[in-house]
Write a protein that holds these residues in place. Structure first.
Motif, PDB file in Angstrom:
ATOM      1  N   ASP A  71       0.848  -1.195   0.000  1.00  0.00           N
ATOM      2  CA  ASP A  71       0.000   0.000   0.000  1.00  0.00           C
ATOM      3  C   ASP A  71       0.888   1.251   0.000  1.00  0.00           C
ATOM      4  N   PRO A  72       0.746   2.150  -0.983  1.00  0.00           N
ATOM      5  CA  PRO A  72       1.582   3.360  -1.045  1.00  0.00           C
ATOM      6  C   PRO A  72       1.495   4.216   0.212  1.00  0.00           C
ATOM      7  N   ALA A  73       0.425   4.080   0.974  1.00  0.00           N
ATOM      8  CA  ALA A  73       0.254   4.890   2.182  1.00  0.00           C
ATOM      9  C   ALA A  73       1.355   4.634   3.211  1.00  0.00           C
ATOM     10  N   PHE A  74       1.988   3.464   3.152  1.00  0.00           N
ATOM     11  CA  PHE A  74       3.028   3.141   4.128  1.00  0.00           C
ATOM     12  C   PHE A  74       4.399   3.674   3.702  1.00  0.00           C
ATOM     13  N   GLY A  75       4.542   4.079   2.448  1.00  0.00           N
ATOM     14  CA  GLY A  75       5.782   4.683   1.987  1.00  0.00           C
ATOM     15  C   GLY A  75       6.967   3.748   1.944  1.00  0.00           C
ATOM     16  N   LEU A  76       6.735   2.446   1.698  1.00  0.00           N
ATOM     17  CA  LEU A  76       7.815   1.459   1.719  1.00  0.00           C
ATOM     18  C   LEU A  76       8.215   1.038   0.309  1.00  0.00           C
ATOM     19  N   ASP A  77       9.489   0.709   0.153  1.00  0.00           N
ATOM     20  CA  ASP A  77       9.972   0.098  -1.084  1.00  0.00           C
ATOM     21  C   ASP A  77       9.628  -1.385  -0.980  1.00  0.00           C
ATOM     22  N   TRP A  78       8.368  -1.711  -1.279  1.00  0.00           N
ATOM     23  CA  TRP A  78       7.822  -3.027  -0.940  1.00  0.00           C
ATOM     24  C   TRP A  78       8.524  -4.173  -1.663  1.00  0.00           C
ATOM     25  N   VAL A  79       9.083  -3.909  -2.851  1.00  0.00           N
ATOM     26  CA  VAL A  79       9.765  -4.978  -3.585  1.00  0.00           C
ATOM     27  C   VAL A  79      10.948  -5.510  -2.784  1.00  0.00           C
ATOM     28  N   LYS A  80      11.538  -4.665  -1.945  1.00  0.00           N
ATOM     29  CA  LYS A  80      12.724  -5.051  -1.195  1.00  0.00           C
ATOM     30  C   LYS A  80      12.421  -5.418   0.257  1.00  0.00           C
ATOM     31  N   THR A  81      11.143  -5.614   0.580  1.00  0.00           N
ATOM     32  CA  THR A  81      10.811  -6.049   1.939  1.00  0.00           C
ATOM     33  C   THR A  81      10.856  -7.571   2.023  1.00  0.00           C
ATOM     34  N   VAL A  82      11.441  -8.080   3.110  1.00  0.00           N
ATOM     35  CA  VAL A  82      11.486  -9.518   3.360  1.00  0.00           C
ATOM     36  C   VAL A  82      11.162  -9.760   4.828  1.00  0.00           C
ATOM     37  N   HIS A  83      10.794 -10.976   5.099  1.00  0.00           N
ATOM     38  CA  HIS A  83      10.443 -11.382   6.457  1.00  0.00           C
ATOM     39  C   HIS A  83      11.730 -11.599   7.238  1.00  0.00           C
ATOM     40  N   GLY A  84      11.897 -10.897   8.355  1.00  0.00           N
ATOM     41  CA  GLY A  84      13.116 -11.024   9.134  1.00  0.00           C
ATOM     42  C   GLY A  84      13.015 -12.058  10.245  1.00  0.00           C
ATOM     43  N   GLU A  85      12.080 -11.844  11.163  1.00  0.00           N
ATOM     44  CA  GLU A  85      11.864 -12.771  12.272  1.00  0.00           C
ATOM     45  C   GLU A  85      10.370 -13.021  12.417  1.00  0.00           C
ATOM     46  N   HIS A  86      10.040 -14.131  13.081  1.00  0.00           N
ATOM     47  CA  HIS A  86       8.629 -14.466  13.248  1.00  0.00           C
ATOM     48  C   HIS A  86       8.458 -15.317  14.494  1.00  0.00           C
ATOM     49  N   ALA A  87       7.335 -15.108  15.171  1.00  0.00           N
ATOM     50  CA  ALA A  87       7.001 -15.931  16.329  1.00  0.00           C
ATOM     51  C   ALA A  87       5.489 -16.038  16.431  1.00  0.00           C
ATOM     52  N   VAL A  88       5.030 -17.168  16.927  1.00  0.00           N
ATOM     53  CA  VAL A  88       3.600 -17.373  17.140  1.00  0.00           C
ATOM     54  C   VAL A  88       3.416 -18.044  18.489  1.00  0.00           C
ATOM     55  N   ARG A  89       2.403 -17.598  19.228  1.00  0.00           N
ATOM     56  CA  ARG A  89       2.032 -18.241  20.490  1.00  0.00           C
ATOM     57  C   ARG A  89       0.581 -18.684  20.385  1.00  0.00           C
ATOM     58  N   ILE A  90       0.344 -19.948  20.652  1.00  0.00           N
ATOM     59  CA  ILE A  90      -0.987 -20.525  20.579  1.00  0.00           C
ATOM     60  C   ILE A  90      -1.596 -20.524  21.980  1.00  0.00           C
ATOM     61  N   HIS A  91      -2.680 -19.791  22.165  1.00  0.00           N
ATOM     62  CA  HIS A  91      -3.328 -19.713  23.473  1.00  0.00           C
ATOM     63  C   HIS A  91      -4.377 -20.802  23.642  1.00  0.00           C
ATOM     64  N   LYS A  92      -5.009 -21.202  22.541  1.00  0.00           N
ATOM     65  CA  LYS A  92      -5.979 -22.296  22.545  1.00  0.00           C
ATOM     66  C   LYS A  92      -5.797 -23.088  21.262  1.00  0.00           C
ATOM     67  N   PRO A  93      -5.931 -24.425  21.313  1.00  0.00           N
ATOM     68  CA  PRO A  93      -5.816 -25.200  20.077  1.00  0.00           C
ATOM     69  C   PRO A  93      -6.788 -24.694  19.022  1.00  0.00           C
ATOM     70  N   LEU A  94      -6.312 -24.588  17.790  1.00  0.00           N
ATOM     71  CA  LEU A  94      -7.145 -24.042  16.720  1.00  0.00           C
ATOM     72  C   LEU A  94      -8.183 -25.067  16.280  1.00  0.00           C
ATOM     73  N   PRO A  95      -9.456 -24.665  16.207  1.00  0.00           N
ATOM     74  CA  PRO A  95     -10.478 -25.593  15.696  1.00  0.00           C
ATOM     75  C   PRO A  95     -10.340 -25.772  14.197  1.00  0.00           C
ATOM     76  N   SER A  96     -10.968 -26.806  13.664  1.00  0.00           N
ATOM     77  CA  SER A  96     -10.865 -27.093  12.237  1.00  0.00           C
ATOM     78  C   SER A  96     -11.779 -26.208  11.397  1.00  0.00           C
ATOM     79  N   ALA A  97     -12.596 -25.397  12.034  1.00  0.00           N
ATOM     80  CA  ALA A  97     -13.444 -24.420  11.336  1.00  0.00           C
ATOM     81  C   ALA A  97     -13.774 -23.323  12.330  1.00  0.00           C
ATOM     82  N   GLY A  98     -13.926 -22.105  11.844  1.00  0.00           N
ATOM     83  CA  GLY A  98     -14.226 -21.026  12.768  1.00  0.00           C
ATOM     84  C   GLY A  98     -14.453 -19.698  12.083  1.00  0.00           C
ATOM     85  N   HIS A  99     -14.769 -18.719  12.904  1.00  0.00           N
ATOM     86  CA  HIS A  99     -14.953 -17.331  12.489  1.00  0.00           C
ATOM     87  C   HIS A  99     -14.063 -16.500  13.397  1.00  0.00           C
ATOM     88  N   VAL A 100     -12.994 -15.951  12.840  1.00  0.00           N
ATOM     89  CA  VAL A 100     -11.982 -15.270  13.645  1.00  0.00           C
ATOM     90  C   VAL A 100     -11.815 -13.827  13.202  1.00  0.00           C
TER      91      VAL A 100
END
Length: 287
Positions: A71-100
């Protein structure tokens, strides 16, 4: 366009409501390479709706706002953006169907300097739409390779999770398919870096690369398989640092160190190229 830090921190990432079904869970699992061996009976429940197990890293694509950096509103050179680090914490087991509901926000940014890029820290909370229960928290660091030098304050970054100075206690090799990125993108990340050769070349890669979160998902599946006897509800949290790209079709090696009951350190490599692709990884399991 130069980053305006005040404007960027105040920017609103779209809040996403999403209904998902067993089909979405199966498509996600296929997108991280589950089922490449149709005789692997520990994998089949992740792609069989009659006995479905849900990958815990499915949280990464729930309530996902898409490739918002474009999105141009963020003013980023998006072609050169890459994922640096990532983490996820699961608070409850994910159901096989849902509305989140996925609510994302930019929580911080760091200017590494001109020609050194910038870091944007994003957090997303995924809640059940009906109950409001928090299902998962996703934290992402975006490395904006073309956006350093905007005059942001200097900050001391937390050190990465250390890798033990001993041989891993166990490992598992996990293949990917040349089609992996093309399948994974159907779970919501349509960044052309992972599908269009011309975009990949413009970003400095010889060909399309695998989504970082696909590599993360492959790694998560390997952790669940090796550490938790393929019980996805046992995984409580995992995180790591993306250090090199993966090309679809490569085989990954997940190296695991057992630190304490319910706690492991991991590293993911591509042995054929002798490169580390996810480094400084940690994971927590139900003890």
């Amino acid at each position: 366009m130069t980053i305006d830090p005040e404007q960027l921190l105040a920017a609103k990432i779209p809040r996403i409501e999403q209904r998902y079904t067993a089909r979405d869970c199966i498509l996600y699992a296929l997108g991280i390479g589950v089922g490449l061996d149709p005789m692997d009976e520990t994998d089949l429940p992740f792609v069989d709706e009659t006995r479905l197990k849900v990958e815990p890293t499915l949280a990464n694509v729930l309530g996902y706002p898409g490739f918002w950096q474009r999105d141009p509103a963020f003013g980023l050179d998006w072609v050169k953006t890459v994922h640096g680090e990532h983490a996820v914490r699961i608070h409850k087991p994910l159901p096989s169907a849902g509305h989140v509901v996925g609510a994302s926000r930019i929580v911080d940014l760091v200017d590494k300097g001109e020609r050194r890029g910038a870091l944007i820290f994003v957090e997303r909370e995924i809640t059940d739409q009906a109950s409001g229960d928090l299902l998962a928290t996703v934290r992402q660091t975006v490395f904006c390779r073309g956006d350093g030098g905007f005059g942001g304050p200097a900050k001391v970054l937390s050190p990465p999770h250390p890798i033990p100075e001993r041989a891993p206690d166990t490992h598992i090799d996990i293949p990917t398919s040349p089609q992996t990125a093309l399948i994974y993108r159907l779970s919501g990340d349509y960044n052309p870096l992972h599908s269009d050769p011309a975009t990949a070349r413009d970003a400095g890669f010889e060909r399309p690369i695998l989504h970082g979160l696909a590599t993360f998902g492959v790694t998560g599946h390997g952790l669940v398989k090796r550490v938790a006897d393929s019980d996805p509800t046992a995984l409580r949290a995992m995180g790591g640092r993306f250090s090199s790209p993966v090309f679809p079709g490569e085989t990954l090696r997940l190296e695991i160190w057992r630190d304490a009951p319910g706690q492991v350190t991991f590293r993911t490599t591509v042995p054929a190229r002798s490169v580390v692709v996810v480094n400084n990884g940690f994971a927590e399991f139900a003890a």
